[in-house]
Write an enzyme that holds these catalytic residues in place. Structure first.
Site, PDB file in Angstrom:
ATOM      1  N   ARG A   3       0.734  -1.347  -0.217  1.00  0.00           N
ATOM      2  CA  ARG A   3      -0.216  -0.045  -0.024  1.00  0.00           C
ATOM      3  C   ARG A   3       0.668   1.646  -0.416  1.00  0.00           C
ATOM      4  O   ARG A   3       0.113   2.349  -1.277  1.00  0.00           O
ATOM      5  CB  ARG A   3      -0.641   0.302   1.048  1.00  0.00           C
ATOM      6  N   CYS A  32     -26.337  -1.284  -8.811  1.00  0.00           N
ATOM      7  CA  CYS A  32     -27.734  -2.064  -8.092  1.00  0.00           C
ATOM      8  C   CYS A  32     -27.775  -2.289  -6.197  1.00  0.00           C
ATOM      9  O   CYS A  32     -28.301  -3.010  -5.888  1.00  0.00           O
ATOM     10  CB  CYS A  32     -28.768  -2.868  -8.679  1.00  0.00           C
ATOM     11  N   TYR A  39      -4.526  -1.342  -3.512  1.00  0.00           N
ATOM     12  CA  TYR A  39      -6.028  -2.097  -3.736  1.00  0.00           C
ATOM     13  C   TYR A  39      -7.503  -2.104  -3.763  1.00  0.00           C
ATOM     14  O   TYR A  39      -8.035  -1.265  -2.617  1.00  0.00           O
ATOM     15  CB  TYR A  39      -6.127  -2.534  -2.165  1.00  0.00           C
TER      16      TYR A  39
HETATM   17  C1  PLP Z   1       2.661 -11.573   3.378  1.00  0.00           C
HETATM   18  C2  PLP Z   1       1.807  -9.846   2.712  1.00  0.00           C
HETATM   19  N1  PLP Z   1       3.016  -9.385   2.503  1.00  0.00           N
HETATM   20  C3  PLP Z   1       2.724  -8.214   2.038  1.00  0.00           C
HETATM   21  C4  PLP Z   1       1.800  -7.803   1.951  1.00  0.00           C
HETATM   22  C5  PLP Z   1       1.296  -5.881   1.683  1.00  0.00           C
HETATM   23  O1  PLP Z   1       1.152  -5.528   2.893  1.00  0.00           O
HETATM   24  P1  PLP Z   1       0.747  -3.678   3.212  1.00  0.00           P
HETATM   25  O2  PLP Z   1       0.062  -2.976   1.923  1.00  0.00           O
HETATM   26  O3  PLP Z   1       0.216  -3.757   3.558  1.00  0.00           O
HETATM   27  O4  PLP Z   1       2.114  -2.992   3.199  1.00  0.00           O
HETATM   28  C6  PLP Z   1       0.479  -8.362   2.665  1.00  0.00           C
HETATM   29  C7  PLP Z   1      -0.815  -8.160   2.294  1.00  0.00           C
HETATM   30  O5  PLP Z   1      -1.761  -8.184   2.367  1.00  0.00           O
HETATM   31  C8  PLP Z   1       0.810  -9.814   3.251  1.00  0.00           C
HETATM   32  O6  PLP Z   1      -0.582 -10.435   2.845  1.00  0.00           O
END
Ligand code: PLP
Length: 399
Positions: free
Chosen positions: A275, A346, A375
């Site tokens: 993220r 809908c 995401y």
């Molecule tokens: C195993 C694992 N690594 C890394 C990430 C990345 O996490 P973030 O987007 O919160 O940095 C995730 C996200 O679900 C994850 O499940």
């Protein structure tokens, strides 16, 4: 109030002008992405490698950039494995996540996976059998689900409680013994992705400090020659208060201090962040199609919706937006009020923002949602109602 740069404003309005139909689109600001990644890359100490968690945004134009500025890519499926191959350009990839298929593990080994993050003892048995077939010794980390104090948890915690992720500490001894009894795997250390949505760098560092101490003790207790620790991802984005973001320099200073401690400086530390790397480069655009009042609440019905931008529905927040007043004279409008931003689906769940304050909004205006680069499109239920996909635009300009 969201303030857009003039570049984004002009790009958004230009797209709307060029569109024959009311607009729903994503804009990715590639120079801004590169600049963000450069800062992060520059701040990483030598023994810390930052991978990109592809699940955050598998858009190939994004992958091209991210692969260039990170140590490599982290994948969690056979689909991601296939997708990333042209973008690796010699960089390593690592493979984690639950429910790996034998065929995925097999293909990952065939493609030279740098490290496999093993989620369970059953998976470890399968990895050993597949490595045997490849006649190789596969580097692995055991993903653990460690005890995690309540004070360190966030709204999305994957460890320290009953989840589908990682190996319970009570089973670590069996997992280590199995790994050490086979010459088909080399156990380098442990993997912990404890949580996502961490907004506080100080709290994050306290958790990392705790986890490093914890895995070091775990390794000593189970006779593991600890060489690598992957501390996952987890830096959050504040969608509710956009001026109160995670303070990167605090993290950068803290991780430099942590990684240089005598107990850890010989370790290879890894992160796999999603993220935080790409969220800020993305914008989602929705044109207002209709305005109405229903049971005392104002609604703006817009082109697109959660089938293209499920992020706010998934996180349960009202997404911030800027309203670009671009309507024709005489269009239906509302002034100085609160309005709920809905999409074209809908279902009453197709809401992007609830009762958001607006100065002026009219049919034909363009709403621009920032922080939409992670995401967002890729977690949306894209086939619902057979609406077309949004347009995608990639900005290139000199910073
Ligand atoms: C195993 C694992 N690594 C890394 C990430 C990345 O996490 P973030 O987007 O919160 O940095 C995730 C996200 O679900 C994850 O499940």
């Amino acid at each position: 109030m969201i303030k857009l740069t003039e570049t984004i404003r002009q790009a958004a309005l230009g797209l709307q002008k060029a569109s024959a139909e009311p607009l729903a689109a994503y804009i990715y600001d590639l120079p801004a992405l590169r600049s963000h990644l450069e800062t992060i890359h520059r701040d990483m100490p030598n023994n810390v490698e930052l991978f990109f968690a592809v699940k955050a945004n598998p858009d190939t134009r994004i992958l091209e950039q991210v692969a260039h500025f990170t140590a490599g890519l982290e994948i969690a499926s056979g689909g991601e494995l296939e997708l990333i191959q042209p973008y690796l350009k010699g960089k390593p990839f690592i493979f984690g996540g639950p429910g790996k298929l034998d065929s995925d593990i097999d293909s990952a080994m065939a493609c030279g996976v740098d490290c496999l993050h093993v989620e369970s003892i059953g998976e470890l048995r399968r990895v050993i059998a597949i490595a045997e077939k490849h006649n190789k010794t596969q580097s692995i980390l055991l993903r653990i689900n460690p005890v995690l104090p309540d004070s360190m948890q966030t709204t999305l915690t994957m460890a320290g409680r009953a989840t589908a992720f990682g190996i319970d500490e009570a089973a670590i001894s069996d997992a280590v013994q199995l790994a050490q009894s086979s010459d088909r795997v080399e156990l380098l250390g442990f993997h912990v992705h404890a949580l996502s949505h961490q907004l506080d760098a100080g709290r994050h560092l306290r958790m990392l400090d705790y986890l490093l101490h914890h895995v070091t003790e775990l390794a000593a207790a189970h006779n593991v020659n600890l060489r690598m620790v992957n501390l996952g991802g987890g830096i959050g984005i504040n969608y509710r208060e956009t001026d109160a973001q995670y303070v990167w320099p605090v993290f950068a200073d803290g991780i430099r201090e942590l990684a240089s401690r005598p107990a850890y400086k010989q370790l290879r530390l890894r992160f796999e962040m999603g993220r935080y790397l790409t969220a800020a480069c993305g914008y989602y655009l929705m044109e207002v199609l209709d305005l109405k009042e229903n049971h005392g609440e104002h609604f703006a019905i817009c082109r697109g919706g959660t089938h293209q931008f499920r992020l706010p529905a998934a996180q349960g927040h009202s997404h911030p937006f800027a309203c670009l007043n671009n309507h024709r004279p005489g269009a239906d409008s509302l002034d100085d009020t609160e309005v709920t931003i809905a999409g074209q689906l809908c279902t009453p769940k197709d809401i992007i923002a609830r009762q958001a304050p607006v100065k002026h909004i009219a049919v034909g205006d363009l709403l621009v949602m920032p922080l939409a680069g992670a995401y967002a499109w890729n977690i949306s239920h894209q086939q619902f109602l057979c609406h077309p996909a949004p347009e995608f635009h990639y900005l290139e300009y000199s910073l």
